[in-house]
Motif scaffolding. Structure first.
Motif, PDB file in Angstrom:
ATOM      1  N   ARG A 163       0.846  -1.194   0.000  1.00 34.48           N
ATOM      2  CA  ARG A 163       0.000   0.000   0.000  1.00 34.48           C
ATOM      3  C   ARG A 163       0.878   1.239   0.000  1.00 34.48           C
ATOM      4  O   ARG A 163       1.970   1.230   0.556  1.00 34.48           O
ATOM      5  CB  ARG A 163      -0.885   0.019   1.234  1.00 34.48           C
ATOM      6  CG  ARG A 163      -1.869  -1.125   1.301  1.00 34.48           C
ATOM      7  CD  ARG A 163      -2.712  -1.004   2.567  1.00 34.48           C
ATOM      8  NE  ARG A 163      -3.507  -2.186   2.786  1.00 34.48           N
ATOM      9  CZ  ARG A 163      -4.746  -2.335   2.345  1.00 34.48           C
ATOM     10  NH1 ARG A 163      -5.292  -1.388   1.636  1.00 34.48           N
ATOM     11  NH2 ARG A 163      -5.415  -3.430   2.592  1.00 34.48           N
ATOM     12  N   ARG A 172      -0.436  -2.697   6.206  1.00 32.54           N
ATOM     13  CA  ARG A 172      -0.108  -4.023   5.703  1.00 32.54           C
ATOM     14  C   ARG A 172      -0.327  -4.096   4.197  1.00 32.54           C
ATOM     15  O   ARG A 172      -1.161  -3.381   3.651  1.00 32.54           O
ATOM     16  CB  ARG A 172      -1.006  -5.064   6.350  1.00 32.54           C
ATOM     17  CG  ARG A 172      -0.780  -5.238   7.806  1.00 32.54           C
ATOM     18  CD  ARG A 172      -1.666  -6.342   8.314  1.00 32.54           C
ATOM     19  NE  ARG A 172      -1.647  -6.359   9.757  1.00 32.54           N
ATOM     20  CZ  ARG A 172      -2.535  -6.971  10.500  1.00 32.54           C
ATOM     21  NH1 ARG A 172      -3.529  -7.610   9.933  1.00 32.54           N
ATOM     22  NH2 ARG A 172      -2.440  -6.947  11.805  1.00 32.54           N
ATOM     23  N   PRO A 173       0.383  -4.985   3.534  1.00 34.68           N
ATOM     24  CA  PRO A 173       0.134  -5.155   2.095  1.00 34.68           C
ATOM     25  C   PRO A 173      -1.250  -5.747   1.864  1.00 34.68           C
ATOM     26  O   PRO A 173      -1.789  -6.469   2.700  1.00 34.68           O
ATOM     27  CB  PRO A 173       1.228  -6.105   1.640  1.00 34.68           C
ATOM     28  CG  PRO A 173       1.802  -6.691   2.848  1.00 34.68           C
ATOM     29  CD  PRO A 173       1.478  -5.815   4.008  1.00 34.68           C
ATOM     30  N   ARG A 174      -1.798  -5.445   0.720  1.00 35.36           N
ATOM     31  CA  ARG A 174      -3.117  -5.948   0.356  1.00 35.36           C
ATOM     32  C   ARG A 174      -2.979  -7.399  -0.070  1.00 35.36           C
ATOM     33  O   ARG A 174      -2.184  -7.723  -0.956  1.00 35.36           O
ATOM     34  CB  ARG A 174      -3.672  -5.099  -0.782  1.00 35.36           C
ATOM     35  CG  ARG A 174      -5.068  -5.442  -1.117  1.00 35.36           C
ATOM     36  CD  ARG A 174      -5.646  -4.399  -2.021  1.00 35.36           C
ATOM     37  NE  ARG A 174      -6.972  -4.859  -2.368  1.00 35.36           N
ATOM     38  CZ  ARG A 174      -7.583  -4.549  -3.456  1.00 35.36           C
ATOM     39  NH1 ARG A 174      -7.013  -3.747  -4.317  1.00 35.36           N
ATOM     40  NH2 ARG A 174      -8.773  -5.011  -3.703  1.00 35.36           N
ATOM     41  N   LYS A 175      -3.756  -8.286   0.538  1.00 39.00           N
ATOM     42  CA  LYS A 175      -3.632  -9.719   0.288  1.00 39.00           C
ATOM     43  C   LYS A 175      -4.811 -10.297  -0.490  1.00 39.00           C
ATOM     44  O   LYS A 175      -4.772 -11.439  -0.905  1.00 39.00           O
ATOM     45  CB  LYS A 175      -3.529 -10.471   1.623  1.00 39.00           C
ATOM     46  CG  LYS A 175      -2.401 -10.038   2.526  1.00 39.00           C
ATOM     47  CD  LYS A 175      -1.097 -10.577   2.107  1.00 39.00           C
ATOM     48  CE  LYS A 175      -0.991 -12.032   2.417  1.00 39.00           C
ATOM     49  NZ  LYS A 175       0.227 -12.639   1.967  1.00 39.00           N
ATOM     50  N   ARG A 176      -5.861  -9.510  -0.663  1.00 36.73           N
ATOM     51  CA  ARG A 176      -7.072 -10.056  -1.252  1.00 36.73           C
ATOM     52  C   ARG A 176      -7.485  -9.231  -2.471  1.00 36.73           C
ATOM     53  O   ARG A 176      -7.711  -8.029  -2.358  1.00 36.73           O
ATOM     54  CB  ARG A 176      -8.173 -10.042  -0.208  1.00 36.73           C
ATOM     55  CG  ARG A 176      -9.366 -10.836  -0.560  1.00 36.73           C
ATOM     56  CD  ARG A 176     -10.313 -10.940   0.584  1.00 36.73           C
ATOM     57  NE  ARG A 176     -10.637  -9.612   1.107  1.00 36.73           N
ATOM     58  CZ  ARG A 176     -11.251  -9.404   2.239  1.00 36.73           C
ATOM     59  NH1 ARG A 176     -11.593 -10.400   3.000  1.00 36.73           N
ATOM     60  NH2 ARG A 176     -11.521  -8.182   2.641  1.00 36.73           N
ATOM     61  N   ASP A 180     -10.018  -7.833  -5.491  1.00 35.94           N
ATOM     62  CA  ASP A 180     -11.444  -7.538  -5.543  1.00 35.94           C
ATOM     63  C   ASP A 180     -12.197  -8.619  -6.303  1.00 35.94           C
ATOM     64  O   ASP A 180     -13.284  -9.022  -5.916  1.00 35.94           O
ATOM     65  CB  ASP A 180     -11.692  -6.187  -6.232  1.00 35.94           C
ATOM     66  CG  ASP A 180     -11.154  -5.023  -5.438  1.00 35.94           C
ATOM     67  OD1 ASP A 180     -11.089  -5.135  -4.198  1.00 35.94           O
ATOM     68  OD2 ASP A 180     -10.776  -4.011  -6.056  1.00 35.94           O
TER      69      ASP A 180
END
Length: 165
Positions: A49, A54-58, A60
């Motif tokens: 990000r 935290r980094p995006r893990k999911r 859309d």
């Protein structure tokens, strides 16, 4: 002595972003099924990000071909809050119809969103421009995985150079 995983019978499972750049890569034996590899492939996604956090893990939404279409996959992605667009396989349609009214409704399918799946195919075509990947000279899986990682890094670097120009 048989061929190793990096030989002629290996599969590359690839997750790409909207620009067609690889964000997660998984190498499996050629005889392994595609569907069981989808969730582990998505687990390795980590998009940093801007700023703290935290980094995006999911993602859309996941757009995949018929090989990844299975009711268990749809349920797992629905639990995670990830949209899933994939056409239903003919055997799954027949199984649902054989159950009659207990078979339920067909899963939602957005044809306009599915039309964007070609970015994955275009990424594979860009990776095939690297001679070592296209011809699969590497005999060992670790070497082949390294070649894929280097090629993906080069694709990212080329994209960064185009963005700055």
């Amino acid at each position: 002595m048989g061929r190793s995983r990096g030989g002629l019978t290996s599969k590359i499972h690839l997750a790409v972003d909207g620009r067609g750049l690889p964000i997660s890569i998984r190498l499996t034996p050629g005889q392994a099924g595609d569907n069981p590899q989808l969730l582990p492939l998505l687990e390795h996604i980590a998009i940093p990000r801007p700023g703290p956090g935290r980094p995006r893990k999911r993602p859309d939404n996941v757009v995949a071909d018929k090989a990844y279409s299975h009711p268990s996959t749809r349920v797992a992605l629905r639990r995670r809050g990830v949209g899933f667009t994939s056409p239903e396989r003919a055997d799954q349609i027949a199984h649902r119809h054989s159950k009659g009214s207990r078979g339920g409704r067909p899963p939602a399918f957005d044809a306009t969103l599915y039309a964007h799946r070609n970015v994955v195919e275009r990424c594979f075509n860009r990776l095939k421009q690297f001679r070592g990947l296209a011809t699969r000279y590497a005999k060992r899986a670790a070497y082949y995985q390294a070649e894929i990682t280097i090629a993906a890094t080069i694709l990212w670097l080329r994209n960064d150079l185009q963005d700055t120009a």
